[in-house]
Design a protein around this motif. Structure first.
Motif, mmCIF file in Angstrom:
data_model
loop_
_atom_site.group_PDB
_atom_site.id
_atom_site.type_symbol
_atom_site.label_atom_id
_atom_site.label_comp_id
_atom_site.label_asym_id
_atom_site.label_seq_id
_atom_site.Cartn_x
_atom_site.Cartn_y
_atom_site.Cartn_z
ATOM 1 N N GLU A 116 14.097 -0.518 -9.362
ATOM 2 C CA GLU A 116 13.815 -0.428 -10.980
ATOM 3 C C GLU A 116 14.733 0.380 -11.974
ATOM 4 O O GLU A 116 16.071 0.884 -11.087
ATOM 5 N N VAL A 158 5.265 -2.728 -15.040
ATOM 6 C CA VAL A 158 5.674 -1.116 -14.495
ATOM 7 C C VAL A 158 5.646 -1.983 -12.630
ATOM 8 O O VAL A 158 4.585 -3.008 -12.027
ATOM 9 N N HIS A 159 6.433 -1.218 -11.804
ATOM 10 C CA HIS A 159 6.226 -1.168 -10.345
ATOM 11 C C HIS A 159 4.284 -0.264 -9.701
ATOM 12 O O HIS A 159 3.790 0.209 -10.683
ATOM 13 N N GLY A 160 3.565 -1.189 -9.179
ATOM 14 C CA GLY A 160 2.172 -1.028 -8.603
ATOM 15 C C GLY A 160 1.383 -1.395 -10.001
ATOM 16 O O GLY A 160 -0.131 -1.210 -10.280
ATOM 17 N N SER A 161 1.887 -2.810 -10.980
ATOM 18 C CA SER A 161 0.825 -3.119 -12.136
ATOM 19 C C SER A 161 0.555 -4.191 -11.566
ATOM 20 O O SER A 161 -1.085 -4.460 -11.958
ATOM 21 N N GLY A 162 0.457 -3.980 -9.774
ATOM 22 C CA GLY A 162 -0.810 -5.289 -9.569
ATOM 23 C C GLY A 162 -0.010 -7.000 -9.609
ATOM 24 O O GLY A 162 -0.828 -7.934 -8.970
ATOM 25 N N ARG A 163 1.014 -6.936 -10.666
ATOM 26 C CA ARG A 163 1.932 -8.672 -10.183
ATOM 27 C C ARG A 163 1.722 -9.129 -9.565
ATOM 28 O O ARG A 163 1.436 -10.218 -9.182
ATOM 29 N N GLU A 164 2.075 -8.442 -8.282
ATOM 30 C CA GLU A 164 2.538 -8.649 -6.784
ATOM 31 C C GLU A 164 1.127 -9.599 -6.215
ATOM 32 O O GLU A 164 1.133 -10.676 -5.363
ATOM 33 N N ASP A 165 0.151 -9.048 -6.374
ATOM 34 C CA ASP A 165 -0.917 -8.747 -5.873
ATOM 35 C C ASP A 165 -1.672 -9.936 -6.724
ATOM 36 O O ASP A 165 -2.742 -10.947 -5.545
ATOM 37 N N HIS A 190 9.837 -12.768 -7.770
ATOM 38 C CA HIS A 190 11.479 -12.238 -7.558
ATOM 39 C C HIS A 190 11.822 -13.120 -7.073
ATOM 40 O O HIS A 190 12.976 -13.026 -5.321
ATOM 41 N N ARG A 208 1.019 -1.216 -0.111
ATOM 42 C CA ARG A 208 -0.124 -0.078 0.165
ATOM 43 C C ARG A 208 0.473 1.130 -0.237
ATOM 44 O O ARG A 208 0.882 1.725 0.730
ATOM 45 N N PRO A 209 1.374 1.260 -1.057
ATOM 46 C CA PRO A 209 2.011 2.448 -0.936
ATOM 47 C C PRO A 209 1.114 3.930 -1.173
ATOM 48 O O PRO A 209 1.373 3.920 -2.635
ATOM 49 N N THR A 219 -5.951 -4.482 -5.840
ATOM 50 C CA THR A 219 -5.371 -3.744 -6.910
ATOM 51 C C THR A 219 -5.710 -4.603 -8.058
ATOM 52 O O THR A 219 -4.555 -4.055 -8.918
HETATM 53 N N1 LIG Z 1 -5.398 1.469 -6.596
HETATM 54 C C1 LIG Z 1 -4.301 1.016 -5.523
HETATM 55 N N2 LIG Z 1 -4.494 1.088 -4.772
HETATM 56 C C2 LIG Z 1 -3.726 1.143 -3.606
HETATM 57 N N3 LIG Z 1 -2.445 0.845 -3.945
HETATM 58 C C3 LIG Z 1 -2.479 0.452 -4.967
HETATM 59 C C4 LIG Z 1 -3.576 0.386 -6.312
HETATM 60 N N4 LIG Z 1 -2.264 0.316 -7.527
HETATM 61 C C5 LIG Z 1 -1.667 -0.839 -6.682
HETATM 62 N N5 LIG Z 1 -1.520 -0.076 -5.820
HETATM 63 C C6 LIG Z 1 0.179 -0.581 -5.100
HETATM 64 O O1 LIG Z 1 0.736 -1.184 -5.958
HETATM 65 C C7 LIG Z 1 1.252 -2.171 -5.411
HETATM 66 C C8 LIG Z 1 0.534 -3.935 -6.775
HETATM 67 O O2 LIG Z 1 1.768 -4.204 -6.726
HETATM 68 P P1 LIG Z 1 3.401 -4.718 -7.249
HETATM 69 O O3 LIG Z 1 3.837 -4.792 -5.805
HETATM 70 O O4 LIG Z 1 1.375 -6.056 -7.126
HETATM 71 O O5 LIG Z 1 3.613 -4.255 -8.702
HETATM 72 P P2 LIG Z 1 4.982 -5.089 -8.716
HETATM 73 O O6 LIG Z 1 4.900 -4.837 -10.510
HETATM 74 O O7 LIG Z 1 4.866 -5.891 -8.071
HETATM 75 O O8 LIG Z 1 5.719 -4.075 -8.586
HETATM 76 P P3 LIG Z 1 7.706 -4.648 -7.790
HETATM 77 O O9 LIG Z 1 8.160 -5.108 -9.634
HETATM 78 O O10 LIG Z 1 8.374 -3.401 -7.717
HETATM 79 O O11 LIG Z 1 7.393 -5.632 -7.442
HETATM 80 C C9 LIG Z 1 0.601 -2.537 -4.632
HETATM 81 O O12 LIG Z 1 1.971 -2.354 -3.199
HETATM 82 C C10 LIG Z 1 -0.464 -1.433 -4.094
HETATM 83 O O13 LIG Z 1 -0.675 -1.577 -2.583
#
Ligand SMILES: Nc1ncnc2c1ncn2[C@@H]1O[C@H](COP(=O)(O)OP(=O)(O)OP(=O)(O)O)[C@@H](O)[C@H]1O
Ligand SMILES: Nc1ncnc2c1ncn2[C@@H]1O[C@H](COP(=O)(O)OP(=O)(O)OP(=O)(O)O)[C@@H](O)[C@H]1O
Ligand SMILES: [Mg+2]
Ligand SMILES: [Mg+2]
Lengths: 330, 337, 336, 520
Positions: free
Chosen positions: D194, D311-318, D446, B16-17, D292
């Motif tokens: 990144e 990219v970071h925050g794309s939601g793949r981790e979730d 990772h 949750r950033p 997400t």
């Molecule tokens: N709408 C949103 N509201 C709150 N948080 C979000 C939202 N969208 C994305 N995030 C944040 O982005 C993250 C989801 O992206 P995730 O970490 O899966 O990306 P990633 O592609 O795996 O990044 P990385 O490459 O850094 O691992 C979560 O930590 C989530 O908290």
């Protein structure tokens, strides 16, 4: 331009690690603390080291040992159970109330009931995600209220002593049955932990709950189970108290909360979870009992007794805590 | 400072950033609960909603507030403190023996108060030292110090109750300013001072940081030990002051002046949102918690709940309040200790 | 009486060498004036017979009291004399049975379940108490008189599961029956504690306001707490009564801020229990010779008001009260 | 060690003394010689790379340089003066500062406080905070690295990368604290960054060289050679040599690291012999929706490795966590081998044969104080039990087998996992899913973060082996190159949706650029 310079391959840095003498010693510290304390009391009053006196200590310690044993499991999981004493008091009331109807089955019924109540607290903790401190703090006052109400705010005499008679016997004339039962509780719990995966689940939960969960450990189940056992132990301790006092009372065990938690910590179990064991709590409970009854009996005046109690209990923990396992002391 | 957030002592919790400034909903939980409970009692009991009862509630909260101010900093560090009963007992007897009283000819007035508070600070310092030097968990050091405090108090008590006749100290409990007893203003002062310490002093911020990630402070070259000792010392001073306040209320120095304040202050702090894992909450949270607990106690008497049930109902409401506050923030892999 | 001890052979009951007698006094804690005075009285008696009293306190913790007693009884019990204040009624039976099994001489005070008969035991020599119903009634009547025979009062009860608290409250109820115009507005427990009484009284005062004309407290500590609450509320029109005659209460009665209390003589209680045990242990008194009425009896008590308070300000322990032939002089009759 | 130091890329004027010199440094841990007589020289105004396998002793050496590890023997010289470094404060006084391998910020403090922590200077006057000054001080540091973080944001509300930037901003405060040219140590600072952020960081490192010396550790050897002037290599706690970065290739370094001329089986080479079997996919995800991510569809065949990039925050981790039951979902269906997968919790997922290796090893991956053996068998208890009972012998045999197979460097199977180096820890966590041999779907977040090149290759080999055995794998790779090299198919996610799918069979791999186009 330099060519890479290679030197001799490094020696194999890996040698098997065995526990050193120091490490072995730390794991025996609770016992050492116990022996030192006993010796000190014997010096203060040689009469203290008689067989009958030690038997009395063992008998006295039994409820505390059982209470501490149950709560140790919760502490190992990283939680805390503040309700054990109040639940134990409630259980003494249950016992006194149910005895006329249930007779010999009362013991089982009481232990089952407190186990169920413990499970309920565990469920509230894991399902509602409320910290165990709060759940059991709430439980503490709720159980106290229930006990007051159903007992009509007074002690209930237990006239029929047959149901508890067995627990007041002495095995071989020396070992109090209640202490033996406490030892059996510790032994059985310790065996279950050692022989099954439960121990690694509990420790993993205590050290790092999120890692345990992501490794597929049954974290919630383990926690509920720990609270259940803790509750059942409170019920068993109540049976011991009733057999000793011939009555149940809504406040009978209330003052055992801090001694029970102190027993766990004095044994060297980390209050933050993960590290510790049941036999440590046994040693801790004996140390605490010796302090509670021993100091006044060997003639330490009341005011100094409290000061000594405070000092010794801190010193005991200083001795027993294995700091290599607990990195940050809170 | 931004608001406290994020349960869990983890150093790196990457979820949750979003930037969080201002008051998030979760911190609004306890104040909302306070308002709701207050409103419910006000509707149920005409006696509860009188001005004099509100004054009574505030006055009744004074001592608990001061104790909770102290314990909050300890809880923020992730430690625990059970020394309030002992320290309060010792300081209560001390101050009673130092101001004008029936046991001796002392009449040190305010100086006596200062000495009692210093004694409290000294005992608190002892817990802190045992924690950092002997590396004994605070649970145990403070339990031990509590016993030592009670022992000292019993020694000084020596069988005869010291009754105070000091006008200043007695006045604290009796004289009123803007409808509230002086004690209550002192407690309020403690909250303000506590808040300033928490917000603007290195001690307060480090206490907060220690609760968040103690090992990181060490990596940054901060020597944590002195701050820990200082926090326990400060808490001890607050307990010392609380002991003085009890003496002023009762007109006598009692060994049992602090009985029960250990758990009730922790409960108040926790209900207010200062969690035991540390790094969260603060003085204002705790103040709300104290009010919540006091309003409950008072309200239950006012609406005539049987004394037998009062404790139980209070416990249920506390659990329910915390549950209601945490439900919106539940996560799958959340750590709940 | 200071003869060298004889051999180590078992001493027959009642034939202890005076020097071999162990005297133990046990009360809740040394941090309240009444019980501290009790222990002081025990010390005084012990000194009188050339011994010392072993002082035990259990901090109002029933479990701990039992633990101490069983530890004590695990030691040498041959010439052990115990003067015990049981924490509550239910704590008496195990103490009695333990003493009986170990053959230690026991005197208990204050708390005893009604159906437990002292005469059924050999080692349990006597149970002494004050007539709580009587004291509750006496101060109830004094309170009624002080408020002019009519008006509202509130009651502060003691620890609910003690006989003392129950009896005293029963006495209040008798008094209320005799004074129909006095109305009991509310009763709450403050657990015999000064601090709790302060808070409870404050709340009751805001709840009932000017209707409160008097406060009946089951002991002086609570009465003193109530006095503080009244002072803080600026109320001078409320009469307060208590029981125990602790020094502060006597001072308050002298000052006129408190109306009445009933004497309980701590120093005497601390001495008399040991004295009875000592006399039996040394053979100067045989258990069989104790009159059935003296096995469980009410001790003499006095209502203390402003006019007679000076007589009680410094209680004297009279050595003759503890003489083996004069032990039961303060008896007001057997417990019913 | 070699004395033929080449300083072609260094400054022309030789410095009066070495910025830092280490002679014969020794450090023992129970059962391990972490440092076995290390010699190292850091010149003024140079960027020195430090390379070595996982557990070679890099972190231990660097911690000794900032006073966190007390060496058992050897000497440390700073600017020609022998010093004893008893604490991190001592080191700072000598101008040495470090960014740690494990992130080390206080999560509940503001970024500003973290940046000035321990050296508040004018930010704190007589114990009283001056927030404005503090904010300004922090802002100055952040400006140096061009970061736009709000200094008053709470650290735990920042992203991983932003926190790394805060750490760097923090260490740069050394500049203000010492009059000497500082020595700044960066222990694997890039492993969580990144590529864009890495570029920013390197710009900083190059800027630092103007007035300071930098010691830089990374397992990405190309990176090391890119940014460093000179690279020293450690092996088994000893210095085994050094190279000038200018002419060296990653393979040279690697050869020194492992002490042999073994093949550097990098991922690009292999991937060939996977038999493409069509038919029904093992994992079918349809319309998976969570907080997400939305409407994610995903198919993974048995024996296939599917990379997800974004990219970071794309939601793949979730998405990964959701498939493992560790993140709630609101809609969608997941079918594994024809059966509906229960997403209610991690236990159900484990039972169904799903495995998950989380990215945050230290918190979520391992139970630090527990032994290697217990960590390895934590999930698959059946692998060490007969019925409900644990069989220590069975466990020992099994664990030893995997320690050997994955060449995990640990003194003993009973050693607490937290005493292992990061790479070895990761191997244990991975082994956890393999011990029972019943895993059908492996979710790897990772999995090579922080691993040395050798360990990486082993993990790659392992992944291929598992795939060959029929395991379906979802990979969130450490870098785009890794994703491309390892995956048979790549799914691009952006903004919580799976937007594109790119085939990546051996022989016709897409380029990173192809993917980046889709990602944004
Ligand atoms: N709408 C949103 N509201 C709150 N948080 C979000 C939202 N969208 C994305 N995030 C944040 O982005 C993250 C989801 O992206 P995730 O970490 O899966 O990306 P990633 O592609 O795996 O990044 P990385 O490459 O850094 O691992 C979560 O930590 C989530 O908290
Ligand atoms: N506190 C410790 N206790 C015991 N052993 C340790 C400790 N710290 C490190 N070690 C051991 O020392 C050796 C060197 O570890 P170090 O962390 O320095 O390796 P590294 O080169 O940094 O590896 P990585 O690339 O994985 O970070 C390892 O074998 C490790 O297990
Ligand atoms: Mg490292
Ligand atoms: Mg990610």
């Amino acid at each position: 331009m330099s060519a890479p310079v290679l030197t001799t391959p490094a020696a194999d840095a890996v040698v098997p690690g065995r526990p050193t003498v120091g490490q072995r010693l730390t794991s025996f510290m609770p016992v050492i603390a116990l022996v030192v304390l006993l010796a000190a009391l014997a010096v203060a009053d040689p009469g203290f080291l008689t067989q009958s006196s030690l038997t009395a200590v063992a008998r006295t310690s039994a409820p505390l040992v059982v209470l501490a044993a149950g709560a140790t499991l919760v502490v190992l999981c990283g939680g805390i159970d503040l309700s054990i004493a109040a639940l134990c008091s409630l259980a003494t009331v249950f016992f006194a109330l149910w005895l006329p109807d249930l007779g010999g089955l009362t013991v089982v019924a009481v232990v089952a009931a407190t186990g169920a109540i413990g499970a309920l607290q565990g469920l509230a903790h894991v399902l509602l995600r409320i910290p165990s401190f709060i759940v059991t703090l709430g439980g503490m006052s709720i159980f106290a209220a229930i006990a007051l109400v159903i007992s009509d705010a007074g002690p209930i005499r237990v006239v029929d002593r047959d149901a508890t008679n067995w627990i007041t016997l002495y095995v071989g004339g020396v070992v109090p049955m209640s202490f033996l039962v406490a030892l059996i509780v510790i032994g059985v719990l310790a065996l279950v932990l050692r022989l099954t995966p439960v121990e690694s689940w509990i420790r993993a939960t205590g050290y790092s709950e999120s890692a345990a969960r992501l490794a597929g450990s049954p974290v919630d189940l383990v926690k509920v189970a720990a609270f259940t056992v803790s509750g059942a132990c409170a019920g068993l301790a109540a049976v011991m108290l009733v057999s000793r006092n011939f009555s149940g009372s809504p406040t009978m065990a209330d003052n055992l909360l801090l001694p029970a938690v102190a027993a766990i910590v004095v044994g060297g179990t980390a209050i933050t979870g993960g590290h510790g064991s049941l036999w440590r709590s046994l040693a801790g409970a004996l140390v605490v009992t010796l302090l509670r009854v021993g100091l006044p009996i060997v003639g330490v005046p009341s005011a100094y007794e409290q000061i000594l109690y405070g000092a010794i209990i801190v010193a005991a923990v200083a001795l027993t805590l294995d700091r290599s396992k607990v990195l940050i002391i809170k | 400072m931004t608001s406290p957030a994020e349960a869990g002592p983890e150093v790196v919790h990457a979820r949750r950033p979003q930037h969080r400034r201002g008051v998030p909903l979760r911190d609004a939980g306890p104040p909302i609960a306070l308002v709701v409970i207050f409103a419910v009692f006000a509707v149920l009991s005409p006696g509860f909603r009188t001005l004099s009862n509100v004054q009574n509630v505030l006055d009744a909260a004074a001592v608990l507030t001061v104790v909770t101010c102290g314990i909050t900093f300890v809880l923020m560090m992730g430690s625990i403190d059970l020394s309030a009963p002992g320290i309060m007992g010792a300081s209560a007897i001390t101050v009673a023996l130092l101001v004008a009283n029936n046991r001796n000819d002392n009449d040190f007035g305010l100086l006596g108060v200062v000495v009692a508070v210093l004694l409290g600070a000294g005992l608190g310092c002892l817990s802190g030292l045992a924690l950092v030097v002997l590396k004994v968990p605070s649970f145990m050091t403070t339990l031990g110090v509590s016993a030592v405090g009670l022992g000292l108090a019993t020694l000084m008590f020596a069988g005869v109750q010291p009754n105070i006749s000091d006008a200043l100290l007695e006045g604290w409990a009796v004289e009123r300013f803007l409808g509230l007893a002086r004690l209550t203003w002192i407690a309020l002062g403690c909250v303000v001072v506590g808040w300033l310490i928490q917000r603007y002093s290195r001690l307060g911020r480090y206490a907060f940081a220690i609760g968040g990630a103690e090992e990181v402070l060490a990596l940054s070259g901060v020597r944590v030990a002195p701050y820990k000792v200082a926090v326990f010392t400060m808490a001890g001073a607050f307990y010392g002051l609380a002991g003085v306040l009890v003496t002023s209320q009762l007109g006598a120095g009692l060994v049992q002046a602090g009985r029960g304040y250990d758990f009730s202050s922790i409960a108040a702090a926790v209900v207010g949102g200062t969690l035991l894992i540390g790094g969260r909450g603060g003085i204002l949270h705790s103040a709300v918690g104290v009010l919540l607990v006091t309003v409950l106690t008072n309200g239950l008497v006012q609406i005539g709940v049987s004394p037998y049930w009062q404790g139980g109902v209070q416990g249920l409401i506390v659990v329910a309040a915390v549950a209601a506050a945490v439900i919106p923030q539940r996560r799958r892999n959340q750590v709940t200790k | 009486t200071e003869e060298a001890a004889g051999g180590g052979s078992a001493t027959a009951a009642g034939a202890c060498d005076p020097a071999d007698v162990t005297l133990v006094g046990q009360v809740r804690n040394e941090s309240n004036p009444y019980e501290a005075a009790w222990l002081t009285g025990g010390d005084a008696f012990a000194e009188q017979v050339g011994l010392t009293q072993e002082r035990l306190t259990y901090d109002g913790d029933s479990t701990r009291q039992q633990e101490q007693i069983s530890q004590l009884l695990a030691g040498d019990t041959e010439c052990l004399v115990m003067n015990i204040l049981p924490n509550g009624d239910s704590d008496t039976p195990p103490i009695v049975e333990g003493a009986e099994a170990a053959g230690a001489y026991l005197v208990t005070q204050w708390n005893k379940p009604a159906d437990l008969k002292v005469a059924d035991y050999d080692s349990w020599l006597s149970h002494i108490t004050y007539n709580g119903v009587e004291s509750g009634k006496q101060i109830g009547d004094a309170l009624a008189e002080a408020i002019g025979g009519s008006g509202g009062i509130v009651a502060l009860q003691g620890i609910l599961d003690t006989g003392a608290a129950k009896d005293r409250f029963a006495g209040l109820e008798e008094s209320l029956a005799a004074n129909p115009d006095v109305e009991l507005l509310d009763d709450q427990t403050a657990n015999f504690s000064r601090a709790e009484a302060l808070e409870v009284t404050k709340t009751l005062l805001t709840k009932h306001g000017k209707d409160v004309k008097g406060i009946w407290a089951a002991n002086d500590d609570m009465a003193l707490g109530a006095l503080e609450a009244l002072q803080q509320a600026g109320r001078t029109d409320v009469a307060v009564v208590g029981i125990d005659a602790v020094p502060d209460a006597l001072t308050a009665i002298e000052d006129g801020t408190m109306t009445a209390t009933v004497s309980s003589d701590g120093p005497w209680q601390g001495g008399i229990g040991l004295a009875i045990g000592y006399c039996v242990a040394t053979g100067e008194l045989a258990v069989e010779d104790i009159a059935p009425d003296d096995r469980a009896w009410f001790a003499e008590q006095f209502l203390i008001e402003q006019d007679n308070v000076t007589d009680f300000v410094s209680p004297e322990v009279d050595e003759s009260d503890f003489a083996c032939d004069n032990l039961f002089s303060r008896s007001q009759g057997a417990m019913s | 060690m070699s004395t033929n130091l080449q300083t072609e890329t260094g400054p022309d004027v030789p410095a009066p003394a070495h910025a830092l010199e280490v002679r014969g440094l020794v450090k023992h841990y129970p059962g391990v010689k972490a440092l076995d007589g290390v010699d190292l020289v850091v010149h003024q105004h140079e960027v020195l790379g430090l390379a070595g396998e996982n557990g070679a002793g890099k972190s231990t050496l660097l911690k000794a340089l900032v006073g966190l590890v007390r060496p058992d023997g050897g000497e440390i010289w700073v600017r020609g003066e022998k010093v004893r470094l008893g604490s991190i404060g001592d080191a700072a006084a000598h101008g040495i500062g470090m960014v740690f391998q494990e992130q080390s910020l206080v999560p509940n403090l503001t970024a500003a406080e973290n940046i000035v922590l321990g050296s508040e200077g004018p930010g704190v006057r007589r114990g009283v905070y001056r927030w404005n000054t503090m904010r300004r001080l922090a802002q100055e540091q952040l400006d140096k690295i061009g970061s736009h973080i709000d200094p008053l944001a709470r650290t735990d509300s920042l992203t991983f990368a932003d926190r790394q930037m805060v750490e760097i901003a923090k260490v740069l405060r050394i500049e203000e604290r010492t009059s000497h040219p500082p020595v700044i140590i960066l222990d694997e600072p890039t492993s969580v960054l990144e590529s864009k952020e890495i570029e920013t960081l390197f710009t900083q490192v190059r800027r630092l060289r103007e007035f300071a010396s930098v010691v830089f550790v990374s397992h990405r050897l190309d990176e090391v050679l890119d940014v460093c002037d000179r690279v020293a290599v450690l092996r088994g706690g000893r210095s085994v040599g050094e190279v000038s970065a200018a002419g060296a290739a990653p393979a040279d370094l690697h050869r020194m690291m492992i002490g042999s001329t073994g093949a550097d089986d990098h991922y690009h080479g292999a991937a060939a012999d996977r038999s493409d079997e069509p038919g029904r996919p093992r994992l079918v995800v349809r319309g998976l929706t969570g907080k997400t991510f939305r409407d994610v569809d995903l198919d993974v065949h048995a024996g296939e490795i599917v990379g997800i990039v974004g990219v970071h925050g794309s939601g793949r981790e979730d998405v990964c966590r959701a498939l493992f039951g560790a993140e709630p979902t609101t809609a969608g269906e997941v079918v594994l081998d024809g059966e509906r997968l229960d997403l209610s919790g991690t236990r159900a997922a484990c039972a169904a044969g799903v495995g998950y290796v989380p990215a945050e090893r230290k918190i979520e991956g391992m139970v630090g104080p527990m032994s290697v053996a217990d960590n390895m068998t934590l999930t698959k208890q059946q692998s060490r039990c007969t019925g409900p009972l644990v069989r220590p012998r069975k466990q020992a045999t099994l664990v030893d087998k995997w320690i050997e197979r994955l060449s995990i460097r640990t003194p003993h199977r009973g050693t607490a996992i937290q005493r292992l180096s990061g790479g070895n820890q990761q191997k244990v966590v991975l082994a956890r899913w393999l011990v029972a041999g019943d895993v059908r779907l492996l979710l790897l977040d990772h999995p090579t973060r922080g691993l040395d090149i050798g360990a990486r290759s082993e993990v790659y080999r392992l992944m291929r082996e598992l795939a060959a055995g029929g395991v379906a794998t979802v990979l969130l790779a450490d870098s785009l190159e890794e994703a491309i090299g390892m995956s048979d198919r790549i799914v691009v996610m952006s903004d919580g949706r799976a937007t594109t799918e790119v085939a990546a069979p051996a022989g016709s791999k897409p380029t990173p650029l192809d993917l980046v186009k889709e990602m944004v």
